[in-house]
Design a protein around this motif. Structure first.
Motif, short mmCIF file in Angstrom:
data_model
loop_
_atom_site.label_atom_id
_atom_site.label_comp_id
_atom_site.label_asym_id
_atom_site.label_seq_id
_atom_site.Cartn_x
_atom_site.Cartn_y
_atom_site.Cartn_z
N GLU A 184 4.10 10.47 -9.23
CA GLU A 184 3.51 10.77 -10.54
C GLU A 184 2.89 12.16 -10.55
O GLU A 184 3.08 12.93 -11.49
CB GLU A 184 2.46 9.72 -10.88
CG GLU A 184 1.89 9.87 -12.27
CD GLU A 184 0.92 8.74 -12.59
OE1 GLU A 184 -0.08 9.04 -13.26
OE2 GLU A 184 1.15 7.60 -12.19
N VAL A 185 2.16 12.51 -9.49
CA VAL A 185 1.57 13.85 -9.40
C VAL A 185 2.65 14.91 -9.37
O VAL A 185 2.54 15.95 -10.04
CB VAL A 185 0.66 13.93 -8.14
CG1 VAL A 185 0.27 15.37 -7.84
CG2 VAL A 185 -0.57 13.06 -8.32
N ALA A 229 2.37 1.91 -3.46
CA ALA A 229 1.40 2.42 -4.42
C ALA A 229 1.12 3.89 -4.15
O ALA A 229 1.04 4.70 -5.09
CB ALA A 229 0.12 1.61 -4.36
N GLN A 230 1.00 4.28 -2.89
CA GLN A 230 0.77 5.69 -2.56
C GLN A 230 1.99 6.53 -2.93
O GLN A 230 1.84 7.64 -3.44
CB GLN A 230 0.47 5.84 -1.07
CG GLN A 230 -0.89 5.32 -0.68
CD GLN A 230 -1.12 5.41 0.81
OE1 GLN A 230 -0.19 5.66 1.57
NE2 GLN A 230 -2.34 5.18 1.24
N ASP A 231 3.17 6.00 -2.72
CA ASP A 231 4.38 6.74 -3.09
C ASP A 231 4.45 6.93 -4.60
O ASP A 231 4.83 8.01 -5.07
CB ASP A 231 5.63 6.01 -2.60
CG ASP A 231 5.81 6.09 -1.10
OD1 ASP A 231 5.17 6.97 -0.47
OD2 ASP A 231 6.57 5.28 -0.55
N LEU A 232 4.11 5.91 -5.36
CA LEU A 232 4.13 6.03 -6.81
C LEU A 232 3.12 7.08 -7.27
O LEU A 232 3.41 7.86 -8.18
CB LEU A 232 3.83 4.68 -7.46
CG LEU A 232 4.95 3.64 -7.36
CD1 LEU A 232 4.49 2.31 -7.93
CD2 LEU A 232 6.19 4.12 -8.08
N ASP A 233 1.94 7.10 -6.67
CA ASP A 233 0.95 8.11 -7.03
C ASP A 233 1.45 9.52 -6.72
O ASP A 233 1.30 10.43 -7.53
CB ASP A 233 -0.37 7.86 -6.30
CG ASP A 233 -1.09 6.61 -6.79
OD1 ASP A 233 -0.76 6.15 -7.91
OD2 ASP A 233 -1.96 6.10 -6.05
N ARG A 234 2.06 9.68 -5.54
CA ARG A 234 2.60 11.00 -5.18
C ARG A 234 3.72 11.42 -6.13
O ARG A 234 3.81 12.57 -6.53
CB ARG A 234 3.11 10.98 -3.75
CG ARG A 234 1.99 11.17 -2.73
CD ARG A 234 2.55 11.32 -1.35
NE ARG A 234 2.61 9.96 -0.80
CZ ARG A 234 3.47 9.54 0.09
NH1 ARG A 234 4.37 10.33 0.56
NH2 ARG A 234 3.44 8.31 0.53
N ARG A 291 0.82 -1.19 0.00
CA ARG A 291 0.00 0.00 0.00
C ARG A 291 0.87 1.25 0.00
O ARG A 291 0.61 2.19 -0.73
CB ARG A 291 -0.91 0.00 1.22
CG ARG A 291 -1.90 1.16 1.20
CD ARG A 291 -2.72 1.19 2.42
NE ARG A 291 -1.83 1.45 3.55
CZ ARG A 291 -2.23 1.64 4.77
NH1 ARG A 291 -3.49 1.57 5.06
NH2 ARG A 291 -1.36 1.88 5.73
#
Length: 121
Positions: free
Chosen positions: A87-88, A80-85, A77
């Motif tokens: 990417e943003v 995945a949150q780190d990848l989303d951050r 988890r």
């Protein structure tokens, strides 16, 4: 949560009951004893673990399995949150750099109109 608490409480009660029992006598070194009854041998540990201490052993194995699954879930988890951050942040950085380049080209186009005309021909 309540059933898990009750199960752990029962496990603690079983362990405390067995801790208060007297230890078996150690065999005389001059006599040959059955390996499954000798204290500290692999056979005696396996015999105790799979007969007398079967319930605490199984409860501990379930707890360890739950800990491993929970650790894997948390690790996945967070990634995945780190990848989303990331990417943003990359999209924001790209749009900022694009805006900076566009404003830089706009400033050079207005001051150097002859250069812009040479490129269009």
């Amino acid at each position: 949560a309540v059933p898990m608490f009750l199960a752990l409480l029962a496990e603690v009660a079983v362990v405390i009951r067995y801790v208060n029992m007297p230890a078996p006598l150690i065999a005389d070194p001059n006599t040959v004893a059955d390996p499954s009854t000798s204290l500290g041998t692999v056979e005696s540990i396996a015999n105790a673990m799979f007969t007398e201490f079967m319930l605490p052993f199984e409860a501990t194995s379930v707890l360890i399995l739950m800990a491993v699954v929970g650790a894997m879930y948390l690790a996945r988890r967070d990634r995945a949150q780190d990848l989303d951050r990331m990417e943003v942040a990359l999209v924001a950085e790209e749009s900022e750099s694009k805006a900076a380049l566009d404003s830089g080209h706009a400033g050079s186009d207005s001051s150097g109109s002859g250069h812009a005309e040479a490129e269009s021909h």
